[in-house]
Design an enzyme around this catalytic site. Structure first.
Site, short mmCIF file in Angstrom:
data_model
loop_
_atom_site.label_atom_id
_atom_site.label_comp_id
_atom_site.label_asym_id
_atom_site.label_seq_id
_atom_site.Cartn_x
_atom_site.Cartn_y
_atom_site.Cartn_z
N HIS A 92 9.07 36.83 77.65
CA HIS A 92 9.73 36.26 78.16
C HIS A 92 10.65 35.33 78.52
CE1 HIS A 92 10.88 41.20 79.63
NE2 HIS A 92 10.12 41.09 78.00
N HIS A 284 3.41 46.21 71.46
CA HIS A 284 3.65 46.95 72.40
C HIS A 284 1.98 48.06 71.64
CE1 HIS A 284 8.28 48.05 72.63
NE2 HIS A 284 7.76 46.73 73.35
#
Length: 753
Positions: A92, A284
């Site tokens: 991020h 993920h």
């Protein structure tokens, strides 16, 4: 009690109704003065590169590795390992980058400041950075927050069994929020009405800068979402998200529609389909999302939280507020059976099961494996197991036909996934660092990658002062005009972007596709100039001994310097324009055409150029360009005035050339702009071109654009112009112009910085 004690004190500095309250569209000159020394607490002579080189990187990584499993009671680690949290933190930090203007990204440690520190997509990352503070405190200024955030992501991957591609330091911290980044114009978190409501374009009502087309309004949105047009240069579908809504577009759990959003947003971060699939699947493979309860249990973000929270936000009143009770995205998904170990479990589960739509405990759309057993570990209770779950955007990798082919290949070839993820992760976390010359540390990968805009290493002796003087004479005797030489040098150097450190004169990519064909560069004139300069280069290099050469990149810049010296001489000023040889020429093979295309200026006020019609006014686009060139307001002013005097402009119109002696480095632009004997009127309702006529006779004197006239209209810019229009200003004007010019020519010379 005195009257003063009774009177409420409401006149603190900076309070009250501001200029921006009265005039919200006022030009944002403050964008050109951010990140000054006044906000930086470090000593003036501090050199971050030197400090980083003294860092024991192995020791830092050892401390980070120990932190990964050192779970703290105040914020327990999922599965006993902080790795997934730190991967999200690093992702991020870097993932705000967008290729359109090069802004965002990890390069300045902006995740510490508003608005990023309070974005809905960054919930709980305040805790991640607090977990890192003891390590940052230990090593002090030898490693920046910007570098530490990315390094921590790498160490997180490595401690969970993944081999990373490499790491480069060199990101210097800033000490205040960026003002120049346009994040969108929605007024509510997770809003998307403006970025899609206005088609491909938007305007920042707060006075910031956005370059966006006027076209593409109101297309019908198809099932695959292809009719959605995200405004430029944004890289996220909703205010406060990094990329896409994991529930699907606007919360619609449709994997095919979500695939369109994924493809568009990742492409705007310079990722292709394979890199996109690898990043999503690789990321993920680890950890989980958090949605233990309804969102109304979560308190204000850090910037809105109470003082006693000490910069932490999103205080959670659900259960213990942490661990198994954590609420972050509102989704409650764990992808694999080994969430703290690298493997191919993501794709194995994605294709093994059929998926049913369900909702998280927080009420968010997610998917659960049909007829599956409970094989997924619980993050905080080893006695519990869960059924496999996925996000809508995960299913896009299976149901989008292009993504599906890539995903199946990775399923069948785990080694290809590992290599693709390693490379894509390195690109994600280093995309805004610019050329390899800025990379620091022992883990810089040896392989040269085309997205780094590689330039050959210097491999020959450089020209000396005598050579430079001789070459200047040959250039000035070549028949090329002052304006042609200056225009070419400016076109070559002014592609530089301080945001992601791309572009610039080094490499001479102006002679290669796509730059040689950009309309702003006047391809026909450019080809003529380059042919002459190439002839001078060939003749010079052909008679040298010892391998001495001059590159075309150097010769282009030297041509601009020679022309400016000649133009100053015509104005009665002797000046020497600084010139540092050592640039090299890149090849077409070293140039990623699609990537370099993002550097094309849609507007360049210094050349009075607009490629199309934009909702942002031309003068705001000038500020945007100047900010990317790292110019101050005085530097912008003197450069523009000088370039106008030198008759530098794109196209046939000579708007803004307020002089009767073009190609002379005079202060005529300023003197004539401020002349009260001229009356200005717009030539059309668009108010983009104006004519200036003599107030007494009505005779046409000049024509100018919004970019030209703003220097007489805007109070601060007019004040700067008055300095250069004064009777005693000619010498200062030339001196300041040359200094600003030399700065632009050397913006990409990181190897000599």
């Amino acid at each position: 009690m005195s009257s003063e004690a009774k009177c409420p004190f409401n006149h603190a500095a900076g309070g009250g109704t501001t200029n921006r309250d009265w005039w919200p569209k006022q030009l944002r000159l403050d964008l050109l003065s951010q990140h000054s020394g006044k906000s930086n607490p470090l000593d003036g002579g501090f050199n971050y590169a030197e400090a980083f080189r003294s860092l024991d990187l192995a020791a830092v990584k050892k401390d980070l590795a120990a932190l990964m499993t050192d779970s703290q009671d105040w914020w327990p680690a999922d599965f006993g390992h902080y790795g997934p949290l730190f991967i999200r933190m690093a992702w991020h930090s870097a993932g705000t980058y967008r290729i359109g203007d090069g802004r965002g990204g990890a390069g300045r440690g902006q995740q510490r400041f508003a608005p990023l520190n309070s974005w809905p997509d960054n919930v709980s990352l305040d805790k991640a950075r607090r977990l890192l503070w003891p390590i940052k405190q230990k090593y002090g200024q030898k490693i920046s927050w910007a570098d530490l955030l990315i390094l921590t992501g790498n160490v997180a991957l490595e401690t969970m069994g993944f081999k990373t591609f490499g790491f480069a330091g060199g990101r210097e911290d800033t000490w205040e929020p960026d003002l120049d980044v346009y994040w969108g114009n929605e007024k509510t978190w997770l809003g998307g009405d403006v970025r899609y409501g206005k088609g491909a374009a938007g305007d920042n009502d707060d006075g910031g800068v956005i370059v966006a087309d006027e076209e593409k309004h109101g297309e019908e949105v198809s099932r695959d979402n292809s009719g959605r047009n995200l405004e430029n240069p944004l890289g996220a579908v909703q205010m406060g998200l990094i990329y896409v809504n994991p529930e699907g577009p606007d919360g619609n759990p449709d994997p095919l529609a979500a695939a369109h959003d994924i493809r568009e947003t990742f492409a705007r971060m310079a990722m292709n389909d394979e890199e996109t699939v690898a990043l999503i699947a690789g990321g993920h493979t680890f950890g989980k999302t958090h949605g233990a309860g309804p969102a109304d249990n979560v308190g204000p973000e850090p910037e809105a939280a109470d003082l006693e929270n000490q910069g932490l936000g999103w205080k959670n009143s659900f259960g213990t507020g942490k661990g198994a009770d954590t609420i972050t995205s509102g989704l409650e998904v764990t992808w694999t059976t080994t969430p703290t170990k690298w493997g191919n479990g993501f794709f194995e589960n994605l294709f093994k099961y059929e998926w049913e739509l369900t909702k998280s405990p927080a009420g968010a759309h997610q998917w659960v494996a049909r007829d599956a057993g409970e094989t997924i570990p619980h993050a905080h209770d080893p006695s519990k197991k869960l059924r496999p779950t996925m996000l809508t955007t995960d299913l896009s990798l299976r149901f989008d036909p292009v993504y599906e082919k890539i995903s199946r290949r990775f399923l069948e070839n785990p080694d290809q996934l590992a290599d693709a993820f390693a490379r894509a992760w390195f690109k994600l976390t280093h995309r805004d660092m610019g050329p390899r010359a800025r990379y620091l540390g022992p883990e810089v990968p040896a392989e040269e990658l085309n997205w780094q805009d590689p330039i050959p290493a210097l491999d020959h002796p450089l020209v000396n002062e005598q050579d430079i003087a001789s070459l200047k004479q040959k250039i000035l005797a070549s028949g090329l005009s002052v304006s042609q030489l200056v225009s070419t040098a400016w076109a070559s150097a002014s592609t530089f972007r301080g945001s992601d450190k791309r572009g610039g004169a080094n490499g001479a990519r102006i002679r290669l596709a796509p730059q040689k064909d950009w309309p702003v560069n006047q391809p026909e004139q450019l080809a003529k100039v380059l042919k002459v300069l190439e002839g001078i280069q060939s003749e010079f290099n052909g008679v040298q001994s010892g391998g001495k050469k001059i590159s075309l990149a150097d010769l282009i810049v030297l041509g601009g310097a020679a022309a400016i010296e000649q133009a100053a001489k015509s104005a009665g000023q002797q000046v020497s324009v600084p010139f540092s040889p050592g640039r090299m020429d890149a090849s077409q093979e070293q140039t990623d055409v699609q990537s370099v295309a993002a550097l094309e200026p849609l507007a360049d006020g210094f050349r009075n150029y607009l490629k199309g019609k934009y909702r942002a006014p031309a003068e705001a686009l000038l500020i945007d360009k100047a900010q990317l060139l790292t110019l101050t307001a005085p530097e912008m002013t003197v450069l523009l005035g000088g370039l106008r005097a030198l008759n530098v402009h794109a196209g046939q119109d000579s708007h803004g050339v307020f002089t009767h002696r073009p190609q002379t480095l005079s202060n005529d632009f300023f003197r004539n702009l401020l002349d009260m004997g001229t009356e200005w009127k717009p030539l059309s309702p668009a108010r983009d071109v104006f004519e200036g006529r003599d107030r007494k006779t009505g005779e046409l004197k000049w024509t100018g654009t919004r970019v030209d006239l703003v220097f007489g209209s805007h109070a601060q810019l007019r004040a700067l112009c008055e300095v250069y229009a004064s009777e005693d200003a000619q010498e200062k004007f030339v001196r300041d112009f040359v200094a600003a010019w030399a700065k632009v020519m050397d913006l990409d010379r990181f190897e000599i910085a």
